[in-house]
Design a protein around this motif. Sequence first.
Motif, PDB file in Angstrom:
ATOM      1  N   LYS A 162      -5.610   1.388   5.153  1.00  0.00           N
ATOM      2  CA  LYS A 162      -6.391   1.393   3.916  1.00  0.00           C
ATOM      3  C   LYS A 162      -7.625   2.269   4.064  1.00  0.00           C
ATOM      4  O   LYS A 162      -8.018   2.975   3.117  1.00  0.00           O
ATOM      5  CB  LYS A 162      -6.806  -0.042   3.561  1.00  0.00           C
ATOM      6  N   TYR A 216      -3.619  -2.872   9.034  1.00  0.00           N
ATOM      7  CA  TYR A 216      -3.736  -2.637   7.595  1.00  0.00           C
ATOM      8  C   TYR A 216      -5.085  -1.984   7.261  1.00  0.00           C
ATOM      9  O   TYR A 216      -5.159  -1.055   6.450  1.00  0.00           O
ATOM     10  CB  TYR A 216      -3.582  -3.942   6.813  1.00  0.00           C
ATOM     11  N   TYR A 225       2.568  -4.518   3.930  1.00  0.00           N
ATOM     12  CA  TYR A 225       1.917  -4.907   5.183  1.00  0.00           C
ATOM     13  C   TYR A 225       1.738  -6.420   5.167  1.00  0.00           C
ATOM     14  O   TYR A 225       1.158  -6.978   4.232  1.00  0.00           O
ATOM     15  CB  TYR A 225       0.557  -4.219   5.325  1.00  0.00           C
ATOM     16  N   GLU A 250       0.857  -1.194   0.000  1.00  0.00           N
ATOM     17  CA  GLU A 250       0.000   0.000   0.000  1.00  0.00           C
ATOM     18  C   GLU A 250       0.884   1.231   0.000  1.00  0.00           C
ATOM     19  O   GLU A 250       1.645   1.457   0.945  1.00  0.00           O
ATOM     20  CB  GLU A 250      -0.897  -0.015   1.248  1.00  0.00           C
TER      21      GLU A 250
END
Length: 220
Positions: free
Chosen positions: A38, A34, A14, A9
Amino acid sequence: MDNPSNIVENGVTYSLGDFDGTTVHYDFYRILEYLEVKGKTLYGEDFKIYKKDRPLIRKLCAYFIKDQKSCKRYNMILEKGILLSGPVGCGKTSLMKLLRYIVPKKMPYEMIPSRNVVFSFNHLGFKTVQEYGDSGSFCFDDLGLEPYGRFYGKDANVMGEVLLSRYELFIHTKGRLRTYATTNLNAAELEERYGNRVRSRMRELFNLIAFDDKSSDKRK
Protein backbone atom coordinates in the motif's frame (compact mmCIF):
# COMPACT_ATOMS: atom_id res chain seq x y z
CA MET A 1 -18.32 -15.94 5.64
CA ASP A 2 -16.00 -13.15 4.51
CA ASN A 3 -12.76 -12.68 6.39
CA PRO A 4 -12.88 -9.05 7.61
CA SER A 5 -9.08 -8.94 7.57
CA ASN A 6 -8.98 -9.51 3.80
CA ILE A 7 -8.12 -6.35 1.86
CA VAL A 8 -8.18 -6.13 -1.93
CA GLU A 9 -5.51 -3.94 -3.51
CA ASN A 10 -5.30 -3.59 -7.31
CA GLY A 11 -7.19 -6.86 -7.74
CA VAL A 12 -4.97 -8.77 -5.31
CA THR A 13 -6.39 -10.00 -1.98
CA TYR A 14 -4.15 -9.59 1.05
CA SER A 15 -5.11 -11.53 4.17
CA LEU A 16 -3.89 -9.77 7.29
CA GLY A 17 -4.91 -12.61 9.58
CA ASP A 18 -7.11 -15.64 10.14
CA PHE A 19 -10.81 -15.35 10.95
CA ASP A 20 -12.40 -17.99 13.18
CA GLY A 21 -15.95 -16.77 12.61
CA THR A 22 -15.96 -14.24 15.43
CA THR A 23 -12.42 -12.92 15.85
CA VAL A 24 -9.59 -11.97 13.50
CA HIS A 25 -6.21 -13.30 14.61
CA TYR A 26 -3.87 -10.84 12.93
CA ASP A 27 -0.39 -11.72 11.71
CA PHE A 28 2.09 -8.85 12.06
CA TYR A 29 4.24 -9.99 9.15
CA ARG A 30 1.24 -10.21 6.84
CA ILE A 31 0.29 -6.69 7.93
CA LEU A 32 3.84 -5.51 7.16
CA GLU A 33 3.64 -7.07 3.69
CA TYR A 34 0.37 -5.27 3.00
CA LEU A 35 1.65 -1.94 4.38
CA GLU A 36 4.65 -2.07 2.07
CA VAL A 37 2.43 -2.78 -0.95
CA LYS A 38 0.00 0.00 0.00
CA GLY A 39 2.90 2.34 0.74
CA LYS A 40 4.30 1.84 -2.76
CA THR A 41 0.85 2.60 -4.17
CA LEU A 42 0.58 5.82 -2.18
CA TYR A 43 4.16 7.07 -2.19
CA GLY A 44 5.88 5.38 -5.12
CA GLU A 45 8.13 2.39 -5.67
CA ASP A 46 10.89 3.76 -3.45
CA PHE A 47 8.72 3.35 -0.36
CA LYS A 48 9.93 0.70 2.08
CA ILE A 49 9.45 -0.26 5.70
CA TYR A 50 12.78 -0.31 7.53
CA LYS A 51 13.59 -3.20 9.81
CA LYS A 52 14.71 -0.83 12.58
CA ASP A 53 11.22 0.73 12.60
CA ARG A 54 9.39 -2.56 13.07
CA PRO A 55 9.16 -2.42 16.90
CA LEU A 56 7.47 0.98 16.67
CA ILE A 57 5.20 -0.15 13.83
CA ARG A 58 4.28 -3.24 15.85
CA LYS A 59 3.05 -0.97 18.66
CA LEU A 60 1.03 1.12 16.22
CA CYS A 61 -0.47 -1.98 14.61
CA ALA A 62 -1.44 -3.38 18.02
CA TYR A 63 -3.31 -0.16 18.68
CA PHE A 64 -5.07 -0.02 15.32
CA ILE A 65 -6.21 -3.65 15.35
CA LYS A 66 -7.24 -3.23 19.00
CA ASP A 67 -5.01 -5.99 20.33
CA GLN A 68 -5.81 -5.43 24.00
CA LYS A 69 -3.20 -7.83 25.33
CA SER A 70 -0.36 -6.22 23.38
CA CYS A 71 -1.58 -2.70 24.14
CA LYS A 72 -1.53 -3.50 27.84
CA ARG A 73 2.05 -4.74 27.48
CA TYR A 74 2.99 -1.51 25.70
CA ASN A 75 1.14 0.63 28.30
CA MET A 76 -1.26 1.94 25.66
CA ILE A 77 -4.90 2.77 26.35
CA LEU A 78 -7.20 2.05 23.42
CA GLU A 79 -9.63 4.85 24.30
CA LYS A 80 -6.86 7.41 23.81
CA GLY A 81 -5.52 8.64 20.49
CA ILE A 82 -1.91 8.55 19.27
CA LEU A 83 0.76 11.24 19.39
CA LEU A 84 3.55 10.04 17.10
CA SER A 85 6.76 11.99 17.63
CA GLY A 86 10.15 11.89 15.98
CA PRO A 87 12.71 13.89 13.99
CA VAL A 88 12.10 15.39 10.56
CA GLY A 89 11.70 12.84 7.77
CA CYS A 90 11.50 9.71 9.94
CA GLY A 91 8.14 8.71 8.41
CA LYS A 92 5.55 9.88 10.96
CA THR A 93 3.09 11.35 8.49
CA SER A 94 3.42 8.49 6.02
CA LEU A 95 2.72 5.93 8.75
CA MET A 96 -0.31 7.74 10.15
CA LYS A 97 -1.75 8.01 6.64
CA LEU A 98 -0.94 4.38 5.91
CA LEU A 99 -2.13 2.65 9.07
CA ARG A 100 -5.73 3.75 8.51
CA TYR A 101 -5.92 1.22 5.67
CA ILE A 102 -5.41 -1.92 7.78
CA VAL A 103 -8.76 -1.30 9.52
CA PRO A 104 -10.63 0.77 6.93
CA LYS A 105 -14.05 0.47 8.61
CA LYS A 106 -13.04 0.85 12.24
CA MET A 107 -10.88 3.91 12.86
CA PRO A 108 -11.32 6.53 10.16
CA TYR A 109 -9.72 9.91 10.74
CA GLU A 110 -8.84 12.80 8.50
CA MET A 111 -5.24 14.00 8.14
CA ILE A 112 -5.07 17.78 8.63
CA PRO A 113 -1.84 19.83 8.54
CA SER A 114 -1.83 21.92 11.72
CA ARG A 115 -0.85 25.00 9.73
CA ASN A 116 -4.05 24.64 7.66
CA VAL A 117 -6.11 24.88 10.85
CA VAL A 118 -4.36 28.18 11.63
CA PHE A 119 -4.84 29.50 8.09
CA SER A 120 -8.55 28.71 8.40
CA PHE A 121 -8.69 30.46 11.77
CA ASN A 122 -7.11 33.59 10.27
CA HIS A 123 -10.07 33.80 7.86
CA LEU A 124 -12.95 32.45 9.95
CA GLY A 125 -11.95 33.00 13.57
CA PHE A 126 -13.16 30.77 16.38
CA LYS A 127 -15.59 28.98 14.07
CA THR A 128 -12.48 27.02 13.02
CA VAL A 129 -11.77 25.96 16.61
CA GLN A 130 -15.34 24.66 16.83
CA GLU A 131 -15.04 22.87 13.49
CA TYR A 132 -11.94 20.91 14.50
CA GLY A 133 -12.50 20.84 18.25
CA ASP A 134 -16.11 19.80 18.71
CA SER A 135 -16.64 16.83 16.38
CA GLY A 136 -15.01 14.26 14.13
CA SER A 137 -11.73 12.35 14.31
CA PHE A 138 -8.59 14.10 13.04
CA CYS A 139 -4.87 13.57 12.89
CA PHE A 140 -3.15 16.94 13.19
CA ASP A 141 0.09 16.76 11.26
CA ASP A 142 3.22 18.67 12.34
CA LEU A 143 1.72 19.77 15.64
CA GLY A 144 3.74 22.58 17.21
CA LEU A 145 5.28 23.82 13.95
CA GLU A 146 2.25 25.88 12.93
CA PRO A 147 2.34 29.69 13.24
CA TYR A 148 0.24 31.55 15.78
CA GLY A 149 -3.15 32.62 14.52
CA ARG A 150 -4.42 36.17 14.17
CA PHE A 151 -8.03 37.24 13.75
CA TYR A 152 -9.21 40.84 13.85
CA GLY A 153 -5.93 41.96 15.38
CA LYS A 154 -5.88 39.41 18.18
CA ASP A 155 -3.24 36.67 18.39
CA ALA A 156 -4.28 33.13 19.31
CA ASN A 157 -2.53 29.84 19.98
CA VAL A 158 -5.01 28.11 17.69
CA MET A 159 -3.93 24.49 18.05
CA GLY A 160 -3.76 24.94 21.83
CA GLU A 161 -7.41 25.99 21.77
CA VAL A 162 -8.30 23.09 19.47
CA LEU A 163 -6.58 20.59 21.78
CA LEU A 164 -8.47 21.94 24.82
CA SER A 165 -11.72 21.50 22.89
CA ARG A 166 -10.66 18.02 21.77
CA TYR A 167 -10.08 17.11 25.41
CA GLU A 168 -13.64 18.17 26.31
CA LEU A 169 -14.91 16.13 23.35
CA PHE A 170 -12.85 13.13 24.50
CA ILE A 171 -14.39 13.31 27.97
CA HIS A 172 -17.91 13.87 26.64
CA THR A 173 -17.76 10.92 24.21
CA LYS A 174 -15.84 8.67 26.64
CA GLY A 175 -13.03 8.24 24.12
CA ARG A 176 -15.28 7.43 21.17
CA LEU A 177 -13.99 10.42 19.18
CA ARG A 178 -10.21 10.26 19.34
CA THR A 179 -7.51 12.72 18.43
CA TYR A 180 -4.26 11.86 16.65
CA ALA A 181 -1.21 13.97 15.90
CA THR A 182 2.35 13.90 14.64
CA THR A 183 5.06 16.19 15.98
CA ASN A 184 8.78 16.88 15.75
CA LEU A 185 8.76 18.37 19.26
CA ASN A 186 9.58 16.65 22.54
CA ALA A 187 7.50 16.94 25.72
CA ALA A 188 9.35 20.01 27.03
CA GLU A 189 9.04 21.79 23.68
CA LEU A 190 5.32 21.00 23.48
CA GLU A 191 4.82 22.43 26.97
CA GLU A 192 6.74 25.56 26.02
CA ARG A 193 4.60 25.91 22.86
CA TYR A 194 1.19 25.29 24.40
CA GLY A 195 1.59 25.76 28.15
CA ASN A 196 1.23 23.42 31.11
CA ARG A 197 -2.57 23.19 30.96
CA VAL A 198 -2.67 21.97 27.35
CA ARG A 199 0.30 19.63 27.95
CA SER A 200 -1.59 18.10 30.88
CA ARG A 201 -4.65 17.53 28.68
CA MET A 202 -2.45 16.00 25.98
CA ARG A 203 -1.26 13.34 28.44
CA GLU A 204 -4.89 12.28 28.82
CA LEU A 205 -5.70 12.57 25.11
CA PHE A 206 -2.78 10.64 23.67
CA ASN A 207 -0.71 7.50 23.85
CA LEU A 208 2.81 8.73 23.10
CA ILE A 209 4.80 6.69 20.59
CA ALA A 210 8.21 8.04 19.66
CA PHE A 211 10.80 7.32 17.01
CA ASP A 212 14.38 7.26 18.21
CA ASP A 213 15.90 10.77 18.28
CA LYS A 214 18.63 9.53 15.95
CA SER A 215 16.19 8.20 13.30
CA SER A 216 17.49 9.17 9.87
CA ASP A 217 15.70 11.39 7.37
CA LYS A 218 14.22 8.88 4.90
CA ARG A 219 13.46 11.60 2.39
CA LYS A 220 17.14 12.19 1.61
